[in-house]
Design an enzyme around this catalytic site. Structure first.
Site, PDB file in Angstrom:
ATOM      1  N   ILE A 125       0.829  -1.210   0.000  1.00 50.23           N
ATOM      2  CA  ILE A 125       0.000   0.000   0.000  1.00 50.23           C
ATOM      3  C   ILE A 125       0.858   1.253   0.000  1.00 50.23           C
ATOM      4  O   ILE A 125       0.582   2.212  -0.731  1.00 50.23           O
ATOM      5  CB  ILE A 125      -0.947  -0.022   1.215  1.00 50.23           C
ATOM      6  CG1 ILE A 125      -1.969  -1.163   1.081  1.00 50.23           C
ATOM      7  CG2 ILE A 125      -1.676   1.310   1.357  1.00 50.23           C
ATOM      8  CD1 ILE A 125      -2.833  -1.359   2.307  1.00 50.23           C
ATOM      9  N   SER A 181      -6.487   0.069   9.833  1.00 50.18           N
ATOM     10  CA  SER A 181      -6.885  -1.215   9.240  1.00 50.18           C
ATOM     11  C   SER A 181      -8.330  -1.482   9.615  1.00 50.18           C
ATOM     12  O   SER A 181      -8.812  -1.042  10.668  1.00 50.18           O
ATOM     13  CB  SER A 181      -6.007  -2.351   9.774  1.00 50.18           C
ATOM     14  OG  SER A 181      -6.566  -3.615   9.464  1.00 50.18           O
ATOM     15  N   TYR A 231      -2.292  -6.104  17.552  1.00 53.57           N
ATOM     16  CA  TYR A 231      -2.331  -5.337  16.308  1.00 53.57           C
ATOM     17  C   TYR A 231      -3.694  -4.675  16.134  1.00 53.57           C
ATOM     18  O   TYR A 231      -3.783  -3.498  15.772  1.00 53.57           O
ATOM     19  CB  TYR A 231      -2.022  -6.254  15.137  1.00 53.57           C
ATOM     20  CG  TYR A 231      -2.103  -5.604  13.779  1.00 53.57           C
ATOM     21  CD1 TYR A 231      -1.042  -4.869  13.275  1.00 53.57           C
ATOM     22  CD2 TYR A 231      -3.246  -5.739  12.989  1.00 53.57           C
ATOM     23  CE1 TYR A 231      -1.108  -4.281  12.020  1.00 53.57           C
ATOM     24  CE2 TYR A 231      -3.322  -5.165  11.734  1.00 53.57           C
ATOM     25  CZ  TYR A 231      -2.253  -4.434  11.252  1.00 53.57           C
ATOM     26  OH  TYR A 231      -2.331  -3.857  10.003  1.00 53.57           O
ATOM     27  N   LYS A 273      -4.376  -0.528  15.803  1.00 54.16           N
ATOM     28  CA  LYS A 273      -5.063   0.094  14.673  1.00 54.16           C
ATOM     29  C   LYS A 273      -6.322   0.833  15.119  1.00 54.16           C
ATOM     30  O   LYS A 273      -6.727   1.824  14.512  1.00 54.16           O
ATOM     31  CB  LYS A 273      -5.382  -0.971  13.616  1.00 54.16           C
ATOM     32  CG  LYS A 273      -4.143  -1.511  12.919  1.00 54.16           C
ATOM     33  CD  LYS A 273      -3.334  -0.398  12.253  1.00 54.16           C
ATOM     34  CE  LYS A 273      -2.122  -0.888  11.507  1.00 54.16           C
ATOM     35  NZ  LYS A 273      -1.390   0.173  10.790  1.00 54.16           N
ATOM     36  N   THR A 303      -1.237  -8.048  -0.034  1.00 53.12           N
ATOM     37  CA  THR A 303       0.139  -7.569   0.083  1.00 53.12           C
ATOM     38  C   THR A 303       0.979  -8.627   0.797  1.00 53.12           C
ATOM     39  O   THR A 303       0.448  -9.588   1.352  1.00 53.12           O
ATOM     40  CB  THR A 303       0.206  -6.261   0.902  1.00 53.12           C
ATOM     41  OG1 THR A 303      -0.192  -6.549   2.255  1.00 53.12           O
ATOM     42  CG2 THR A 303      -0.700  -5.191   0.314  1.00 53.12           C
TER      43      THR A 303
END
Length: 281
Positions: free
Chosen positions: A48, A173, A186, A190, A221
């Site tokens: 990204i 995210s 995580y 975010k 990705t």
């Protein structure tokens, strides 16, 4: 004092010449909405971040790209310069103060100032539950994903103020809205970025600096491979996708260019989802 910078022949030109090059290049024309603006993009050598850096440069900006590994910076800079785009690069681990200082110095030395900051760099060193995360995991995730964007912005802020206006785009995210059980800490980091966006937008509005947040969904990705290795994951996500496919990095780039452009001059404090579905009202 600083580590090696990745440069092409433009390294030998004075800053004023670099900033005026766009007006005489074959790529340039007056319709480019980011003409002669300067953008710093972290985590921008693949995925990204790379797509964002490319799009900003295509739309007229001079872009400083960065990531943790020199070979990745070299490759990304070479690719984009071969496309006729105005980019430079330097190694930057955003969790390290000396690397953030190098990144700021690179922008000032070669471009004279900064108009846009896009914080794409992020880490997830642990796949597992929130309560299963060690103190070291928590420290690394929060340091890189949440603290580093704020600290980097604080260093760039005086130079953005000198330009009279600016735009900041943080990258969160969809895990902030739809947590995945394997991405405990995580997910939390975010979610924190959504709040950081709101807070910074209020603080910086009087300075004419806008702060918004890109919230990508499942984008194909290298970073997302930890999830795609699970053969059931994509089918699981398709149950909630409005569009029955995963996204591509370049599908995130146009929004960031828009948020940096004059077209978004009255937009700040927004967390905007690009996920093929809407996880909120």
């Amino acid at each position: 004092m600083f580590g090696p910078l990745t440069w092409g022949w433009k390294n030998f030109l004075p800053s004023a010449t670099l900033l005026s090059m766009r007006s005489t290049s074959s790529v340039a024309n007056s319709s480019l909405k980011l003409i002669n603006k300067v953008a710093v993009v972290t985590g921008s050598t693949n995925g990204i971040g790379f797509s964002i850096a490319r799009r900003l440069a295509q739309d007229g900006a001079h872009v400083i790209i960065s990531s943790r590994k020199q070979q990745n910076v070299d490759k990304a800079v070479d690719t984009l310069q071969r496309e006729g785009l105005s980019v430079v690069g330097t190694v930057c681990h955003v969790g390290k103060a000396e690397d953030r200082e190098r990144l700021v110095a690179t922008a000032l030395k070669h471009c004279g100032g900064v108009d846009f900051l896009v914080c794409t760099a992020g880490v997830n060193p642990f796949v597992g539950s929130t309560l299963g995360s060690s103190e070291q995991v928590w420290d690394k995730i929060l340091s890189v994903n949440v603290k580093a964007p704020a600290l980097l912005l604080s260093q760039l802020l005086p130079h953005m103020e000198n330009r009279g206006q600016g735009s900041v785009v943080l990258v969160s995210s969809v895990a902030a809205y739809v947590p995945h059980a394997k991405l405990g800490a995580y997910n939390v980091s975010k979610t924190a970025l959504l709040g950081l966006t709101k807070t910074l937008a209020v603080e910086l509005a009087p300075k004419n600096i806008r702060v918004n947040c890109l919230v990508p969904g499942f984008i194909k990705t290298d970073f997302s491979q930890v999830l795609t290795e699970d053969p059931d994951f994509e089918e699981y996500w398709k149950k909630i996708f409005g569009m029955q496919r995963v996204g591509k990095p370049e599908e995130c780039a146009g929004l960031v260019s828009f948020l940096c452009s004059p077209d978004a001059s009255y937009i700040t404090g927004e967390n905007i989802v690009i996920a093929g579905f809407s996880p909120r009202l």
